[in-house]
Design an enzyme around this catalytic site. Structure first.
Site, mmCIF file in Angstrom:
data_model
loop_
_atom_site.group_PDB
_atom_site.id
_atom_site.type_symbol
_atom_site.label_atom_id
_atom_site.label_comp_id
_atom_site.label_asym_id
_atom_site.label_seq_id
_atom_site.Cartn_x
_atom_site.Cartn_y
_atom_site.Cartn_z
ATOM 1 N N GLU A 94 -2.717 0.321 -0.900
ATOM 2 C CA GLU A 94 -3.767 1.061 -1.601
ATOM 3 C C GLU A 94 -4.793 1.609 -0.617
ATOM 4 O O GLU A 94 -5.260 2.748 -0.736
ATOM 5 C CB GLU A 94 -4.452 0.165 -2.631
ATOM 6 N N ASP A 145 -6.773 2.864 -4.715
ATOM 7 C CA ASP A 145 -6.300 2.438 -6.028
ATOM 8 C C ASP A 145 -6.568 3.537 -7.060
ATOM 9 O O ASP A 145 -5.707 3.855 -7.885
ATOM 10 C CB ASP A 145 -7.037 1.144 -6.395
#
Lengths: 241, 241
Positions: free
Chosen positions: B134, B64
């Site tokens: 992610e 992320d």
């Protein structure tokens, strides 16, 4: 020492600024204009095009992201047996505005940040330092690339100025934790203040945390802020965050 | 082709998995265990130590951050005359959970993500794809470094799958904008629902946005959600965000 560095440090018309930056950063900067921009607050910036000013705000956006990524990796590797909730929280503690402001001050940014002090009051002045720190990270990144910036942050900033183990012990902010979790999971969070009890001098506030339309935590306290804190803590507990 | 790649693709006991990943990623992965981890949801993960499971959650935290940083640079360079508010907002639109879930599905993650479908309902299944995306970015980063990951994301993901110009036109979410701004500036934000008018069938809700104790925006609507939206928009306007 390569000729270009010698020139920059001893002969160029910008040698004074180059040396100041070298003392601060520990390396000789390449593109000076990036660093000047990083230290320029919008109160002294001029419009360049379509209303955008040549201030440090765009670099701050970039630097914030690069810093977040470097700190994420540092913590990921430093705590191999901690879950992502722990890592997220510790990162927030490391890069929060307050810490970055202190860091900027420690590094002597007060001498470097350009701003118009007629437009900025004393409280705001502090926060310019953290903004400039993020912008500086953006400048280093554009000037030298990711790996260089990572090494600079780890060796020159984190190791010398941030005490991760102490931060780990400091009290948790359940509200940020909850908001972050909700943003991450695409949920709507709402802190609702239910009507406080009328006609009493010691008003009791009830705050409910509402996530995607469902109440997941509630707190009653004599201040709105504390009721909110408690409600957030309860919600974190209920959601297993 | 180097011998190690030949071995991985044609001889190793994991050759099938290596080829699947090569088709997905466009490159031959190095450390396979990172990629396996990226696709392992916690519902099928085992505890490894001190309660931490070998699921993709920690990689998701790292990925992320790396993704946020890469997208920040892409937008920074793509829009040289847009301010940081615009960049922040456009990035949120690009990497929001919904988009990442769609992206994961487009890339065929449904075949790759391991999870226990007795423990995950249909709605949650979608969000596993974005989480895995992610985590995959985190795995690529650890396996190949930042510059490689950046090029992979730009050339293989963003250019092919994300239409930045269309996202730019989509409606603004004032609430996230406001919350992000407050987090960035270390301010407390509270959405307060004032008591709705009693005894009426069409209830009118009043929501106030309270920042650091001061009401900065208010909205009245027949649904709580819309009142909140309006209040957030007013607050953004008032604060010049």
């Amino acid at each position: 020492m390569p000729v270009s560095r010698l020139y920059k440090l001893y002969l160029s018309p910008h040698r004074k600024y180059v040396r100041t930056l070298k003392n601060l950063l520990g390396f000789v900067p390449g593109n000076l204009s990036l660093y000047r921009l990083a230290f320029r607050h919008k109160s002294v910036a001029k419009s360049v095009k379509q209303g955008v000013k040549n201030s440090n705000e765009r670099l701050e956006f970039l630097g914030d992201a690069v810093l977040g990524s470097v700190v994420a990796e540092v913590l990921f590797k430093m705590y191999p047996y901690k879950d992502e909730g722990f890592l997220t929280e510790l990162r927030s503690k490391m890069v929060n505005r307050n810490n970055l402001n202190q860091l900027g001050r420690k590094l002597g940014f007060e001498q470097l940040v350009e701003y118009d002090n007629r437009m900025i009051n004393a409280t705001r002045q502090g926060s310019l330092m953290g903004d400039a720190f993020e912008a500086l990270v953006g400048a280093v990144y554009l000037d030298k690339g990711y790996d260089f910036t990572k090494n600079f942050l780890i060796n020159h900033i984190i190791k010398s100025h941030i005490d991760i183990h102490t931060l780990e012990q400091t009290e948790t902010n359940f509200k940020s934790k909850l908001i972050e979790w909700c943003q991450r999971h695409g949920k709507d969070v709402l802190f609702e203040v239910a009507q406080n009890q009328d006609g009493e001098s010691n008003k009791l506030f009830t705050v409910q945390v509402n996530i995607d339309g469902e109440v997941v935590g509630q707190g009653k306290e004599f201040s709105k802020k504390n009721a909110e804190k408690l409600a957030a803590e309860k919600a974190c507990e209920a959601l297993g965050i």
